[in-house]
Design an enzyme around this catalytic site. Structure first.
Site, short mmCIF file in Angstrom:
data_model
loop_
_atom_site.label_atom_id
_atom_site.label_comp_id
_atom_site.label_asym_id
_atom_site.label_seq_id
_atom_site.Cartn_x
_atom_site.Cartn_y
_atom_site.Cartn_z
N ASP A 207 55.56 60.94 23.77
CA ASP A 207 54.95 61.61 23.12
C ASP A 207 56.44 63.18 23.08
OD1 ASP A 207 54.26 62.13 19.98
OD2 ASP A 207 54.73 64.53 20.89
N TYR A 343 58.55 72.08 17.32
CA TYR A 343 60.06 71.29 16.32
C TYR A 343 60.81 72.14 16.54
CZ TYR A 343 56.57 68.02 16.37
OH TYR A 343 55.57 66.62 16.71
N HIS A 395 50.86 54.67 20.68
CA HIS A 395 51.57 56.51 20.81
C HIS A 395 50.70 57.06 21.82
CE1 HIS A 395 54.79 59.39 20.25
NE2 HIS A 395 53.51 60.52 19.90
#
Length: 418
Positions: A207, A343, A395
């Protein structure tokens, strides 16, 4: 971030990232390595239970599947357990049982777990979590990585393990200004390993951790021998262009390349709303996440359902306690907003192919957001020392399959041991 990207925002590296200086001690930084201990006041836990009790629930979804998001019945079941059966003190004790430290880099406290193997020849390894993960993702690998013999491995495969929390996450400090991009964090991690006295080490990430590790590889700090990622950045430019245009899979792709293309197209067209929100308005969403524990839990649980290798039923991969450890950590540290700002800081598509020349290893898990084909991986990671496709795990690979994940790291880094 469970997925590390501004998935639907096909941007380029931000201006802030391009101008970040190397991580170096600043005036006022306490560069010492200080012990750290977690002790959440009981009043915070009482407040959490009260807020949960006063939840105003939305109407039930109007579909029978997950296409509208986290389902009401599942959330009510999880939250009922959170209020009546879950015990944060067990999670706190789990972390406090590990050696925890903090140091200050570029004005921000970096909290980390540091477990040294009894093997004097252990290879130092820094591992980085993602969103909506935390150090909880990785603690089940501490034993297998630092003491492989106890888990059926070989003594010569032991690691010294460094597990930092990213700035704005967990018990690390929250940046009060802009500029803490993945590029900046990569430089901070190199500084952290230098402070710990390691002259040679390897790095691993999934990630956001993959993004940071890729940045470290591009920067080539002194001592970094190689990297391993379980969410590699491999999408070639011509494929990225077709995805951006919303086109069907181009002709001439192999079966694995076409499957990867379709998975990425599905993410961009149906699964990237969370990333678009955090890339563009992290502060706006932060008011809800900071005020509503159930809202914060649903925001994260939806991604556990999407990204575990579970067919949308995350309890097949992670226990309620494990998910709530992570959810509660975000709540108690009030880091949902500061975590989302990463982000905004990055504003780049982190699946697009990197250009890495140092030794790199990749493990492809079947429940990952996309399964990177070897053909794409070799174009992005030019010195690929290990590539393997395994048959379970998603993930959150280290969290879901800690022993398999640990064995992958042992194999991946064997060529780099001296």
């Amino acid at each position: 971030m469970a997925l590390l990207v501004a998935a639907v925002v096909a941007g380029t590296a931000s201006a802030a990232e391009a101008t970040v200086p190397p991580a170096t001690p600043k005036a006022g930084d306490d560069t010492s390595i200080r012990p750290f201990h977690i002790a959440i006041p009981e009043a915070q836990l009482v407040d959490l239970r009260k807020r949960i009790e006063e939840t105003r629930w939305p109407d039930k979804e109007t579909v029978t599947d997950r296409t509208q998001g986290a389902q009401l019945a599942r959330m009510q079941d999880l939250v009922h357990y959170w209020q009546t059966g879950y015990d944060w003190r067990k999670a706190e004790a789990k972390l406090n049982a590990l050696p925890e430290f903090v140091t200050t880099i570029d004005g921000v406290d970096i909290q980390f777990v540091w477990v040294r193997s009894r093997n004097p020849n252990a290879l130092p390894l820094i591992m980085t979590h993602g969103w909506p993960g935390s150090v909880f993702e990785m603690i089940k690998t501490v034993g297998p990585l630092t003491d492989p013999v106890a888990y059926g491995g070989r003594a010569e495969d032991a690691f010294d393990l460094v597990l930092p929390s990213m700035p704005g996450y967990g018990f690390s400090g929250k940046p009060t200004g802009t500029g803490w991009t993945p590029d900046h964090m990569a430089r901070a991690w190199a500084e952290l390993m230098r402070r710990l006295g390691y002259k040679h080490y390897v790095a691993q990430g999934g990630d956001w951790g993959s993004v940071i590790v890729d940045k470290m590889a591009a920067q080539k700090p002194a001592g970094l021998l190689g990297i391993h990622v379980n969410m590699p950045a491999t999408v070639p430019p011509e494929i990225a262009d077709a995805l951006r245009a919303g086109q069907p899979a181009p002709g001439g792709l192999s079966d694995k390349e076409k499957a990867a293309y379709n998975a990425m197209n599905n993410l961009y067209s149906k699964g990237g709303g969370y990333a678009a929100m955090m890339v563009t308005r992290p502060q706006t969403e932060g008011y809800s996440l900071a005020d509503s524990p159930v809202g914060s839990a649903a925001w994260m649980y939806d991604k556990f359902a999407d990204w575990t290798y579970s067919g949308g039923d995350p309890e097949r991969s992670l226990t309620k306690d494990e998910m709530l450890d992570d959810i509660t950590l975000y709540w108690l540290t009030n880091t949902s907003t500061s975590a989302a700002r990463l982000y905004w800081e990055n504003n780049a598509n982190n699946f697009n192919a990197v250009d890495i020349s140092i030794p790199a290893a990749v493990t492809v898990f079947p429940g990952e957001i996309y399964q990177a084909p070897r053909s794409w991986t070799e174009r992005a990671y030019h010195h690929l020392i290990y590539f393997n496709e395994v048959d379970k795990g998603g993930h959150f690979a280290a969290w879901e399959q800690p022993e398999l994940f640990s064995e992958e790291l042992r194999k991946a880094f064997r060529p780099l041991r001296h």
